[in-house]
Design an enzyme around this catalytic site. Structure first.
Site, mmCIF file in Angstrom:
data_model
loop_
_atom_site.group_PDB
_atom_site.id
_atom_site.type_symbol
_atom_site.label_atom_id
_atom_site.label_comp_id
_atom_site.label_asym_id
_atom_site.label_seq_id
_atom_site.Cartn_x
_atom_site.Cartn_y
_atom_site.Cartn_z
ATOM 1 N N ASP A 35 0.925 -1.206 0.073
ATOM 2 C CA ASP A 35 0.029 -0.005 0.180
ATOM 3 C C ASP A 35 0.883 1.162 0.013
ATOM 4 O O ASP A 35 1.966 1.176 -0.097
ATOM 5 C CB ASP A 35 -0.969 -0.094 1.065
ATOM 6 C CG ASP A 35 -0.402 -0.276 2.442
ATOM 7 O OD1 ASP A 35 0.729 0.143 2.808
ATOM 8 O OD2 ASP A 35 -0.804 -1.243 3.258
ATOM 9 N N LYS A 57 -4.530 2.287 0.300
ATOM 10 C CA LYS A 57 -5.712 2.937 0.906
ATOM 11 C C LYS A 57 -5.311 4.470 1.307
ATOM 12 O O LYS A 57 -4.166 4.954 2.064
ATOM 13 C CB LYS A 57 -5.973 2.530 2.436
ATOM 14 C CG LYS A 57 -6.512 0.958 2.261
ATOM 15 C CD LYS A 57 -6.965 0.667 3.601
ATOM 16 C CE LYS A 57 -6.576 -0.848 3.921
ATOM 17 N NZ LYS A 57 -6.768 -1.135 5.299
ATOM 18 N N MET A 170 -3.257 8.046 12.449
ATOM 19 C CA MET A 170 -4.626 8.225 11.738
ATOM 20 C C MET A 170 -5.072 9.560 12.447
ATOM 21 O O MET A 170 -6.540 9.294 12.565
ATOM 22 C CB MET A 170 -5.248 7.220 11.650
ATOM 23 C CG MET A 170 -4.315 5.872 10.993
ATOM 24 S SD MET A 170 -5.427 4.370 11.179
ATOM 25 C CE MET A 170 -5.007 3.899 12.797
HETATM 26 N N1 SAH Z 1 1.853 0.178 10.913
HETATM 27 C C1 SAH Z 1 1.961 1.488 10.667
HETATM 28 C C2 SAH Z 1 0.822 2.362 11.002
HETATM 29 C C3 SAH Z 1 -0.404 2.128 10.042
HETATM 30 S S1 SAH Z 1 -1.869 3.339 10.378
HETATM 31 C C4 SAH Z 1 3.132 1.750 11.614
HETATM 32 O O1 SAH Z 1 3.604 0.928 12.394
HETATM 33 O O2 SAH Z 1 3.890 2.762 11.327
HETATM 34 C C5 SAH Z 1 -1.483 4.553 9.315
HETATM 35 C C6 SAH Z 1 -0.705 5.962 10.205
HETATM 36 O O3 SAH Z 1 0.776 5.789 10.464
HETATM 37 C C7 SAH Z 1 -0.872 7.089 9.273
HETATM 38 O O4 SAH Z 1 -2.244 7.639 9.373
HETATM 39 C C8 SAH Z 1 0.067 7.879 10.299
HETATM 40 O O5 SAH Z 1 -0.548 8.353 11.287
HETATM 41 C C9 SAH Z 1 1.199 7.018 10.599
HETATM 42 N N2 SAH Z 1 2.260 6.967 9.654
HETATM 43 C C10 SAH Z 1 2.636 5.837 9.014
HETATM 44 N N3 SAH Z 1 3.874 6.230 8.327
HETATM 45 C C11 SAH Z 1 4.066 7.409 8.264
HETATM 46 C C12 SAH Z 1 4.883 8.407 8.025
HETATM 47 N N4 SAH Z 1 5.918 7.958 7.234
HETATM 48 N N5 SAH Z 1 4.937 9.804 8.513
HETATM 49 C C13 SAH Z 1 3.831 9.902 9.151
HETATM 50 N N6 SAH Z 1 2.775 9.296 9.689
HETATM 51 C C14 SAH Z 1 3.067 7.763 9.410
#
Ligand code: SAH
Length: 502
Positions: A35, A57, A170
């Protein structure tokens, strides 16, 4: 054969933050399901025949529903395929990794989980924010800000009393509400808050404020999703610990015009220095070494006592053709080897050949200077190089000895041509900071692809050396900088010096 699914954490964005196991799973995959948060650069590790399935998504515009995603992964695995499900951050941190795993295991599919660096920790680190610190926070809490309806309302009373660092994922569409609820429930309105957009990537942007003003600041600065919201005193440490945005080429976009086959080292260096490399390969190397006349010349290599190489390509194509004709290194026995510069010499070293002569100046004139007092009319020189090379060496060395030029490759228009509209638009918007040229043909072909040199006026044009600079000026363009040492490090040094002075 039985299929298998690897649920892999891709890390927060910087592709190098994936684990070795994660990288192995990409290499092993028959299909990769990914994704938008997983770095697209990671896909470069895949096998050529690997199928790519994008199930990205955007928070309001789901390309595929979760059920559909589960189904796709399951189907592929049941067909006996190795499926790598690549997820941003860690697969089990709000990644629905748990649900996907359960779904697959219920259907008899083998699952292996490869944890990743979650953005909740790694993303903060790249913004200079340690998630805990002895003086500021002795716990942390990672919370979803995706509040679907009132029934999934968080327990704000409890959250507002926590002393540790709060990280909301999120949460951007709810930022106003999050800050308001924390204040209403007793958290000091002066509590520091950081918002990190596209953490760990070259698009990273950070806003810092307090519970009372962070919403307005992010609105003003245009920060949207994906972002991390960090609440707590550790945010202040960014002043000391911000390393990523302090890299020397941070925020700079550099257009790289050389052939794709040769650009990877430059691109890597720009990336290490914190910059963004935009690959626009305007040239491509066309191998001519299979042509009968060239094969005849290569077969006679033993007759020559000087071999001059003026590029990596020349070395590679010449030697590989020589080997394929059944000749080995003994064919070069007794010949002195000249390399135009360090990079060409390095390429020779890969074949255990050590250049006898590397001129001070990495251009044809430099070679002439080195050889002019050594050559006698009996000497025979072989010069395998590009078809479009300048006449200088052949003319000048030809006055001193016998020289045979072998046009072993040709420089033609590169694949970059496909991206021309995108690059034109960046140039028009003045979004490219530097354009690098590593040969005259990169200049000529860039102009050809763009249709005119006009759009290159007012751009910062950096050349690898005097010959390339002349070509730039022949188009009526102004040269911005020229490498002191005529190689790619020299080009980057011009840019680094320029940035250091700012
Ligand atoms: N599994 C992921 C999180 C998924 S939920 C993890 O461990 O990082 C998706 C959310 O993660 C996004 O809405 C944002 O809040 C955050 N996120 C993930 N990657 C990001 C990035 N590079 N910069 C800022 N926020 C990020």
């Amino acid at each position: 054969m039985k299929g298998k699914v690897y649920l892999v954490g891709a890390g927060p964005g910087d592709f190098k933050l994936i684990t070795l196991k994660g990288q192995d799973a990409i290499k092993a995959a028959d299909a990769i399901v990914y994704d938008r948060l997983a770095s697209p650069k990671l896909l470069d590790f895949r096998r050529e025949d690997c199928e790519l399935i994008y199930v990205g998504k955007e928070s309001s515009n789901h390309t595929k529903t979760q059920d559909e995603i589960n189904d796709i992964i399951c189907q592929k695995a049941l067909e006996g395929k190795i499926v790598t499900r690549l997820k941003g951050g860690d697969p089990y941190v709000f990644g629905r990794g748990g649900e996907e795993g359960q779904y697959l295991i219920e259907r008899g599919v083998d699952v292996e989980v490869v944890p990743g660096i979650t953005s909740a920790i790694g993303g903060l680190a790249y913004a200079g924010i340690p998630i805990t610190h002895r003086d500021h926070a002795s716990s942390f809490h990672v919370i979803t800000g995706h509040l679907k309806d009132e029934s999934s309302e968080l327990d704000w009373d409890v959250l507002a009393k926590l002393k540790g660092t709060l990280v909301f994922l999120m949460g951007m569409s709810e930022l106003k509400k999050i800050t308001a609820r924390l204040i209403e429930n007793g958290m000091a309105s002066t509590t520091p808050v950081g918002v990190i957009n596209w953490a760990t990537t070259d698009r990273q942007k950070v806003a810092v404020g307090t519970l009372i003003d962070i919403y307005e600041i992010t609105q003003r600065e245009g920060l949207t999703s994906p972002s991390l919201i960090v609440v707590g005193d550790v945010v202040k440490l960014r002043e000391d610990l911000n390393f990523f945005e302090k890299k020397p080429l941070w925020g700079k976009k550099i257009l790289v015009t050389r052939a794709r086959s040769q650009s990877s080292k430059v691109v890597e260096k720009i990336y290490e220095l914190g910059g963004t490399a935009i690959e626009f390969p305007v040239i491509k190397i066309k191998d001519l070494s299979h042509e009968p006349s060239i094969i005849e010349e290569i077969k006679r290599v033993k007759e020559y006592n000087y071999l001059i190489f003026t590029s990596q390509n020349g070395v590679k194509l010449f030697l590989n053709r020589m080997f394929s004709l059944g000749l080995d290194m003994r064919a070069l026995d007794g010949a002195k080897i000249v390399a135009i510069g360090k990079v060409t010499a390095k390429e020779l070293e890969k074949y255990h050949l050590y250049a006898d002569i590397i001129p001070e100046n990495y251009i044809a004139e430099g070679i002439y200077e080195e050889l002019k007092d050594l050559l006698t009319p009996e000497d025979k020189i072989l010069l395998p190089r590009a078809k479009e090379s300048r006449d200088f060496l052949v003319e000048e060395l030809g006055k001193l000895a016998q020289i045979k030029e072998v046009k072993i490759y040709e420089t033609i228009i590169g694949e970059g041509a496909e991206k021309v509209e995108e690059v034109k638009s960046l140039l028009n918007k003045e979004e490219i900071d530097y354009i690098t040229f590593t040969s005259s043909s990169t200049v000529k072909n860039l102009v050809k692809i763009l249709g005119s040199a006009d759009i290159l006026k007012n751009q910062k044009l950096i050349s690898i050396g005097p010959i390339t600079s002349n070509t730039i000026e022949d188009f009526g363009l102004e040269l911005y900088g020229e490498a002191e040492k005529y190689d790619i490090d020299g080009v980057l040094k011009v840019i680094l010096n320029e940035e250091a002075e700012k």
